[in-house]
Design a protein around this motif. Sequence first.
Motif, mmCIF file in Angstrom:
data_model
loop_
_atom_site.group_PDB
_atom_site.id
_atom_site.type_symbol
_atom_site.label_atom_id
_atom_site.label_comp_id
_atom_site.label_asym_id
_atom_site.label_seq_id
_atom_site.Cartn_x
_atom_site.Cartn_y
_atom_site.Cartn_z
ATOM 1 N N CYS A 31 20.664 -27.763 6.519
ATOM 2 C CA CYS A 31 20.589 -26.406 5.978
ATOM 3 C C CYS A 31 19.421 -25.638 6.594
ATOM 4 C CB CYS A 31 20.428 -26.441 4.462
ATOM 5 S SG CYS A 31 21.885 -27.091 3.636
ATOM 6 N N THR A 35 19.471 -22.003 8.547
ATOM 7 C CA THR A 35 18.657 -20.813 8.291
ATOM 8 C C THR A 35 18.070 -20.286 9.604
ATOM 9 O OG1 THR A 35 16.594 -22.022 7.887
ATOM 10 C CG2 THR A 35 17.991 -21.607 5.977
ATOM 11 N N TYR A 38 20.797 -18.555 11.439
ATOM 12 C CA TYR A 38 21.042 -17.278 10.771
ATOM 13 C C TYR A 38 20.026 -16.229 11.225
ATOM 14 C CZ TYR A 38 21.597 -13.831 7.026
ATOM 15 O OH TYR A 38 21.795 -12.677 6.327
ATOM 16 N N THR A 49 18.816 -14.576 -1.994
ATOM 17 C CA THR A 49 20.214 -14.922 -2.265
ATOM 18 C C THR A 49 20.840 -15.637 -1.066
ATOM 19 O OG1 THR A 49 20.253 -12.840 -3.446
ATOM 20 C CG2 THR A 49 22.350 -13.969 -3.212
ATOM 21 N N THR A 50 20.589 -15.092 0.134
ATOM 22 C CA THR A 50 21.135 -15.717 1.336
ATOM 23 C C THR A 50 20.567 -17.121 1.500
ATOM 24 O OG1 THR A 50 20.988 -13.504 2.291
ATOM 25 C CG2 THR A 50 21.602 -15.284 3.771
ATOM 26 N N CYS A 52 19.434 -19.174 -0.773
ATOM 27 C CA CYS A 52 20.022 -20.078 -1.758
ATOM 28 C C CYS A 52 21.457 -20.435 -1.391
ATOM 29 C CB CYS A 52 19.954 -19.470 -3.152
ATOM 30 S SG CYS A 52 18.318 -19.627 -3.861
ATOM 31 N N ASN A 53 22.171 -19.488 -0.814
ATOM 32 C CA ASN A 53 23.533 -19.770 -0.372
ATOM 33 C C ASN A 53 23.550 -20.792 0.754
ATOM 34 O OD1 ASN A 53 25.169 -18.328 -2.086
ATOM 35 N ND2 ASN A 53 24.941 -16.431 -0.930
ATOM 36 N N LEU A 54 22.607 -20.633 1.684
ATOM 37 C CA LEU A 54 22.550 -21.558 2.812
ATOM 38 C C LEU A 54 22.182 -22.973 2.358
ATOM 39 C CD1 LEU A 54 20.833 -19.309 5.523
ATOM 40 C CD2 LEU A 54 23.162 -20.177 5.595
ATOM 41 N N LYS A 56 22.911 -24.236 -0.572
ATOM 42 C CA LYS A 56 23.804 -24.650 -1.646
ATOM 43 C C LYS A 56 24.278 -26.107 -1.523
ATOM 44 C CE LYS A 56 26.962 -22.081 -4.534
ATOM 45 N NZ LYS A 56 28.031 -21.104 -4.539
ATOM 46 N N GLU A 60 24.381 -28.854 -4.484
ATOM 47 C CA GLU A 60 25.670 -29.428 -4.875
ATOM 48 C C GLU A 60 25.664 -30.950 -4.802
ATOM 49 O OE1 GLU A 60 28.623 -25.706 -3.769
ATOM 50 O OE2 GLU A 60 28.430 -27.360 -2.370
ATOM 51 N N HIS A 72 16.633 -25.347 -8.224
ATOM 52 C CA HIS A 72 16.432 -24.756 -6.898
ATOM 53 C C HIS A 72 16.375 -25.880 -5.863
ATOM 54 C CE1 HIS A 72 14.114 -22.735 -3.693
ATOM 55 N NE2 HIS A 72 14.711 -21.644 -4.137
ATOM 56 N N HIS A 73 16.806 -25.580 -4.639
ATOM 57 C CA HIS A 73 16.846 -26.656 -3.633
ATOM 58 C C HIS A 73 15.473 -27.278 -3.348
ATOM 59 C CE1 HIS A 73 16.658 -22.784 -1.395
ATOM 60 N NE2 HIS A 73 15.742 -23.415 -0.703
#
Length: 110
Positions: A31, A35, A38, A49-50, A52-54, A56, A60, A72-73
């Motif tokens: 991840c 980033t 990205y 938000t981005t 946290c999406n990356l 995810k 999970e 949080h990650h």
Amino acid sequence: MKIMWCWRCKQEVGMLDEEEYNRVHEIFIDCTKRTKVYRETTGSPLDKTTLCNLFKPVVEEYEKITGFKGFHHNVVMHHRVSIYGHPCKNCGKPLRTPRAKMCTACGAKV
Ligand SMILES: [Zn+2]
Ligand SMILES: [Zn+2]
């Protein structure tokens, strides 16, 4: 996976054993690479938000292993059994580090 008291979250959480941690850590590294990609492809900084999406997949995988949700990650990455000590003989909370000489929770000597 072991349910233990987390000093930083101030609650009981699912702590990862080494095998589980390695799995989550590998995803974390993946991840982190995403980033970077990205940033390089969009040229824009990452908003929360981005980000946290990356990350995810890290959250999970942690949820799949432990059943604990909503962390949080970065928090997930300190839920590792081996960075804490044994449970205190007096109060049962894990020592803050494997080398601690005293229990921070109740003051008992180890
Ligand atoms: Zn925690
Ligand atoms: Zn104690």
